[in-house]
Design a protein around this motif. Structure first.
Motif, PDB file in Angstrom:
ATOM      1  N   TRP A 117      -5.653  -2.940   6.913  1.00  0.00           N
ATOM      2  CA  TRP A 117      -5.901  -2.515   8.706  1.00  0.00           C
ATOM      3  C   TRP A 117      -5.389  -3.866   9.449  1.00  0.00           C
ATOM      4  O   TRP A 117      -5.479  -5.325   9.074  1.00  0.00           O
ATOM      5  N   THR A 118      -4.491  -3.659  10.178  1.00  0.00           N
ATOM      6  CA  THR A 118      -3.947  -4.744  10.946  1.00  0.00           C
ATOM      7  C   THR A 118      -3.456  -4.248  12.273  1.00  0.00           C
ATOM      8  O   THR A 118      -3.765  -3.248  13.039  1.00  0.00           O
ATOM      9  N   ASN A 119      -4.037  -5.231  12.966  1.00  0.00           N
ATOM     10  CA  ASN A 119      -3.664  -5.840  14.921  1.00  0.00           C
ATOM     11  C   ASN A 119      -3.429  -7.012  14.940  1.00  0.00           C
ATOM     12  O   ASN A 119      -3.406  -7.838  15.344  1.00  0.00           O
ATOM     13  N   PRO A 120      -1.778  -6.866  14.038  1.00  0.00           N
ATOM     14  CA  PRO A 120      -1.058  -7.904  14.447  1.00  0.00           C
ATOM     15  C   PRO A 120      -0.460  -8.282  16.093  1.00  0.00           C
ATOM     16  O   PRO A 120      -0.790  -7.477  16.973  1.00  0.00           O
ATOM     17  N   GLN A 121      -0.088  -9.858  15.978  1.00  0.00           N
ATOM     18  CA  GLN A 121       0.416 -10.450  17.233  1.00  0.00           C
ATOM     19  C   GLN A 121       1.452  -9.355  17.818  1.00  0.00           C
ATOM     20  O   GLN A 121       1.124  -9.523  19.275  1.00  0.00           O
ATOM     21  N   PHE A 122       2.125  -9.061  16.974  1.00  0.00           N
ATOM     22  CA  PHE A 122       3.310  -8.157  17.335  1.00  0.00           C
ATOM     23  C   PHE A 122       3.595  -7.057  16.029  1.00  0.00           C
ATOM     24  O   PHE A 122       3.611  -7.423  15.485  1.00  0.00           O
ATOM     25  N   GLY A 123       3.604  -5.761  16.658  1.00  0.00           N
ATOM     26  CA  GLY A 123       3.543  -4.421  15.897  1.00  0.00           C
ATOM     27  C   GLY A 123       2.525  -3.778  16.488  1.00  0.00           C
ATOM     28  O   GLY A 123       1.789  -3.926  17.042  1.00  0.00           O
TER      29      GLY A 123
ATOM     30  N   GLY B   9      -4.483   1.919   5.704  1.00  0.00           N
ATOM     31  CA  GLY B   9      -4.268   2.470   4.755  1.00  0.00           C
ATOM     32  C   GLY B   9      -4.886   2.506   3.835  1.00  0.00           C
ATOM     33  O   GLY B   9      -5.770   1.465   3.348  1.00  0.00           O
ATOM     34  N   VAL B  10      -4.288   3.024   2.837  1.00  0.00           N
ATOM     35  CA  VAL B  10      -5.582   3.031   1.045  1.00  0.00           C
ATOM     36  C   VAL B  10      -4.618   3.564   0.288  1.00  0.00           C
ATOM     37  O   VAL B  10      -3.577   4.039  -0.035  1.00  0.00           O
ATOM     38  N   VAL B  11      -5.280   2.925  -1.157  1.00  0.00           N
ATOM     39  CA  VAL B  11      -3.940   2.701  -2.353  1.00  0.00           C
ATOM     40  C   VAL B  11      -5.177   2.763  -3.437  1.00  0.00           C
ATOM     41  O   VAL B  11      -6.096   1.969  -3.129  1.00  0.00           O
ATOM     42  N   GLN B  12      -5.308   3.452  -4.139  1.00  0.00           N
ATOM     43  CA  GLN B  12      -5.797   3.195  -5.550  1.00  0.00           C
ATOM     44  C   GLN B  12      -5.641   2.015  -6.173  1.00  0.00           C
ATOM     45  O   GLN B  12      -4.397   1.894  -6.546  1.00  0.00           O
ATOM     46  N   SER B  13      -6.797   0.614  -5.540  1.00  0.00           N
ATOM     47  CA  SER B  13      -5.776  -0.039  -6.806  1.00  0.00           C
ATOM     48  C   SER B  13      -7.810  -1.190  -6.654  1.00  0.00           C
ATOM     49  O   SER B  13      -8.776  -1.015  -6.181  1.00  0.00           O
TER      50      SER B  13
END
Length: 188
Positions: A116-122, A127-131
């Motif tokens: 999950w992201t809420n970056p300063q820019f962008g 997303g999800v992945v088996q890991s």
């Protein structure tokens, strides 16, 4: 693809549909005002539409910190946690990931990494992945979100002793209020 036998009574049919419906209908709480006052924030909800407990296994932050930390939670429940930019930081956002273990029985599990992201820019990303590594969830996060379905099929018996097979499906939808849904999909 392989079939993995588990020692669990699998909920099927109408009972599964009712329990999934109950989780799907649970209201997601409004993010608190003091969280929304932060420069960058994100609230993540995980709807566990499976009968299995989900155990928090790891956390990764590229930036930011928890506002309300996650933990493990039960099957047919939802978990809400939130994150924000770090105190005293300048021009930073909040970005990271978590690893959860879907506990299928005392010997079998399915690990997923959520990003999950809420970056300063962008853009907001999820997303999800088996890991089993939380950083992997962060690395697959995208503005489109994503989903996965387990390659393996898990097999137990239903309450009548008949074989019951399922896969795990996980979806990720980005936004200020990011949503992850973990499903138990029956297969023939």
């Amino acid at each position: 693809m392989s079939i993995i036998s588990i020692v669990t009574t699998i909920i099927t049919g109408a009972e599964l549909a009712v329990k999934v419906g109950e989780v799907a209908k649970k209201l997601i709480p409004e993010p608190p005002k003091d969280l929304k006052d932060k420069h960058r924030w994100i609230q993540c909800t995980i709807k566990n539409e499976t009968q299995f407990d989900m155990l928090l296994e790891g956390t990764y932050f590229d930036s930011g910190r928890y506002w309300t930390a996650p933990g493990g939670f039960s099957g047919f429940e939802q978990l809400v946690f939130s994150c924000c930019n770090g105190d005293g930081t300048i021009l930073t956002g909040v970005s990271g990931g978590n690893t959860f273990r879907v506990s299928l029985d005392d010997k079998h599990y399915y690990d997923i990494a959520l990003g999950w992201t809420n970056p300063q820019f962008g853009a907001y990303k999820a997303g999800v992945v088996q890991s089993s590594k939380a950083v992997d969830g962060y690395n697959v996060a995208s503005a489109e979100g994503g989903s996965l379905t387990s390659n393996d099929i898990f097999e137990g018996k239903d309450k009548d002793g008949k074989p019951a097979k399922f896969r795990i499906n996980v979806s990720a939808a980005p936004g200020a209020e990011t949503l992850f849904v973990v499903k138990q999909i029956l297969v023939a």
